[in-house]
Design a protein around this motif. Structure first.
Motif, PDB file in Angstrom:
ATOM      1  N   TYR A 195      -4.450 -13.965  16.891  1.00  0.00           N
ATOM      2  CA  TYR A 195      -4.200 -12.689  15.864  1.00  0.00           C
ATOM      3  C   TYR A 195      -2.745 -12.607  15.501  1.00  0.00           C
ATOM      4  N   TYR A 196      -2.177 -12.333  14.828  1.00  0.00           N
ATOM      5  CA  TYR A 196      -0.737 -12.337  14.342  1.00  0.00           C
ATOM      6  C   TYR A 196      -0.459 -11.102  13.045  1.00  0.00           C
ATOM      7  N   ALA A 197       0.425  -9.999  13.392  1.00  0.00           N
ATOM      8  CA  ALA A 197       0.203  -9.679  12.086  1.00  0.00           C
ATOM      9  C   ALA A 197       1.663  -9.890  11.742  1.00  0.00           C
ATOM     10  N   MET A 198       2.244  -8.668  11.209  1.00  0.00           N
ATOM     11  CA  MET A 198       4.011  -9.237   9.981  1.00  0.00           C
ATOM     12  C   MET A 198       3.399  -7.782   9.183  1.00  0.00           C
ATOM     13  N   HIS A 199       4.336  -6.521   9.447  1.00  0.00           N
ATOM     14  CA  HIS A 199       4.357  -5.616   9.042  1.00  0.00           C
ATOM     15  C   HIS A 199       5.631  -5.482   8.283  1.00  0.00           C
ATOM     16  N   THR A 200       6.838  -4.444   9.423  1.00  0.00           N
ATOM     17  CA  THR A 200       7.681  -3.902   8.040  1.00  0.00           C
ATOM     18  C   THR A 200       9.100  -4.848   7.819  1.00  0.00           C
ATOM     19  N   ASN A 201       8.679  -6.218   9.724  1.00  0.00           N
ATOM     20  CA  ASN A 201       9.339  -7.015   8.815  1.00  0.00           C
ATOM     21  C   ASN A 201       9.214  -8.039   6.949  1.00  0.00           C
ATOM     22  N   VAL A 203      18.034   0.794   2.416  1.00  0.00           N
ATOM     23  CA  VAL A 203      18.991  -0.604   2.813  1.00  0.00           C
ATOM     24  C   VAL A 203      18.250  -0.497   3.675  1.00  0.00           C
ATOM     25  N   THR A 204      18.705  -1.962   4.547  1.00  0.00           N
ATOM     26  CA  THR A 204      18.236  -1.268   6.504  1.00  0.00           C
ATOM     27  C   THR A 204      19.303  -2.724   6.819  1.00  0.00           C
ATOM     28  N   ALA A 205      20.048  -3.520   6.404  1.00  0.00           N
ATOM     29  CA  ALA A 205      20.585  -4.277   6.710  1.00  0.00           C
ATOM     30  C   ALA A 205      21.346  -5.037   5.301  1.00  0.00           C
ATOM     31  N   ASP A 256      18.957  -5.912   2.730  1.00  0.00           N
ATOM     32  CA  ASP A 256      17.744  -5.922   2.877  1.00  0.00           C
ATOM     33  C   ASP A 256      17.187  -4.819   2.613  1.00  0.00           C
ATOM     34  N   GLY A 257      16.101  -4.526   2.817  1.00  0.00           N
ATOM     35  CA  GLY A 257      15.613  -3.297   3.161  1.00  0.00           C
ATOM     36  C   GLY A 257      14.446  -2.921   2.365  1.00  0.00           C
ATOM     37  N   PHE A 258      13.853  -1.927   2.452  1.00  0.00           N
ATOM     38  CA  PHE A 258      12.556  -1.335   1.962  1.00  0.00           C
ATOM     39  C   PHE A 258      12.529  -0.747   0.677  1.00  0.00           C
ATOM     40  N   GLY A 259      11.174  -1.450  -0.279  1.00  0.00           N
ATOM     41  CA  GLY A 259      11.291  -1.071  -1.778  1.00  0.00           C
ATOM     42  C   GLY A 259      12.024  -1.752  -2.541  1.00  0.00           C
TER      43      GLY A 259
END
Length: 322
Positions: A157-163, A187-189, A196-199
């Motif tokens: 079982y593998y999860a990939m969420h906020t990444n 922006v997160t980075a 990079d970042g959300f949205g």
């Protein structure tokens, strides 16, 4: 071929057949014995070939499994996830072979049953089933029961969420809305390749009313319903989108000058407070904005591993409107 030498004799070169069955037997050339030895040699050769092939297949599967995990963590590195998140291989053995991947947004009893019925040996979800430390893993909690079932059926079982939110979902969702002139919402980075970042924030295909925008989003994401906050006749053109639960980024949306915000999980007070600040909202739901993960990841895996069997969970909203 083997060189055989007895003391005081010249080296003798033996053929493979002589080495296996003895030169004396072969020199006598008994017809029945010759047929028998030839048959044994043929069987041995066939078995050797099958063993080599099986070993090669196993090695190939192992290489594929290692490369798959490296590919996922290389394209969507765990280091890009938020500090509170829990991503990567959450249950399983990274030495196990993988040949059938099952994709889902969440690991629920339903999706787990679907994966087992499909014969999958690996499940990849967007949302992690395990967020916090588990003091006990037993059949008395729904998380414990799922973990036990995964182990029982030897499913990794593998999860990939906020990444994935940052490095995949943000642009993917903007593609669905056909946004142009895009920029990162939160922006997160910052890297040498950009931010990079959300949205994402960008321009809609055309200027439209909030009501038309709600219909546009509903059709773009193939949804049964959406909620809108604001005057339905308000004209909007600059939009922001953040999938899942995006209410924490409303300040970023306002700072970017967006006129409409597409997200999910908007509660009553958040909605009316956003409208009071001049922002309209299209709430397309948490599931409604993120189930697109499955088809997108299926495409990524098929391009990288053409021989990998992939199954997606049935698309089904977790709620219904009566």
């Amino acid at each position: 071929m083997k060189v055989v030498q007895h003391e005081g004799e010249q080296p003798a070169v033996w053929s493979r057949e002589e080495e296996m069955f003895g030169r004396l037997l072969l020199e006598r050339k008994h017809p029945v014995l010759k047929l028998y030895l030839e048959r044994e040699l043929r069987i041995r050769s066939e078995i050797s070939a099958q063993l080599e092939s099986a070993s090669g297949d196993a090695a190939m599967k192992r290489r594929m499994e290692v490369e798959e995990e490296k590919q996922l963590d290389g394209r969507y590195p765990s280091s890009a996830a938020e500090h509170w998140d829990n991503v990567g291989l959450l249950v399983g053995d990274d030495e196990e072979e993988v040949s059938h991947v099952f994709l889902a947004l969440d690991l629920t009893e339903s999706t787990l049953a679907q994966a087992i019925d499909a014969g999958a040996d690996m499940i990849i979800t967007h949302h992690p089933m395990i967020f916090e430390g588990q003091k006990k893993i037993n059949n008395h909690t729904f998380t414990g029961r799922r973990i036990l079932s995964l182990i029982r059926h030897n499913i990794q079982y593998y999860a990939m969420h906020t990444n994935y939110d940052i490095l995949g979902m943000a642009d993917l969702s903007a593609d669905y809305l056909r946004l142009t002139d895009r920029e990162v919402l939160s922006v997160t980075a910052e890297t040498q390749d950009g931010k990079d970042g959300f949205g994402r924030v960008g321009e809609l295909p055309r200027k439209m009313s909030l009501k038309e925008c709600g219909e546009f989003v509903k059709n773009a994401l193939s949804l049964n319903d959406v909620k809108i906050y604001g005057d339905p006749d308000t004209q909007v053109e600059k939009a922001a989108i953040c999938t899942g639960s995006g209410k924490s980024m409303i300040s970023d949306v306002l700072a970017k000058g967006a006129q409409v915000y597409v997200t999910g999980d908007i509660d009553h007070h958040t909605g009316i407070d956003a409208v009071a600040q001049g922002l309209t909202i299209v709430d397309a739901g948490h599931y409604g904005t993120e189930y697109i993960f499955m088809k997108a990841m299926e495409k990524v895996l098929k391009e990288q591993y053409p021989n990998l069997q992939i199954t997606c969970a049935k698309v089904q909203s977790p709620y219904m409107i009566l």
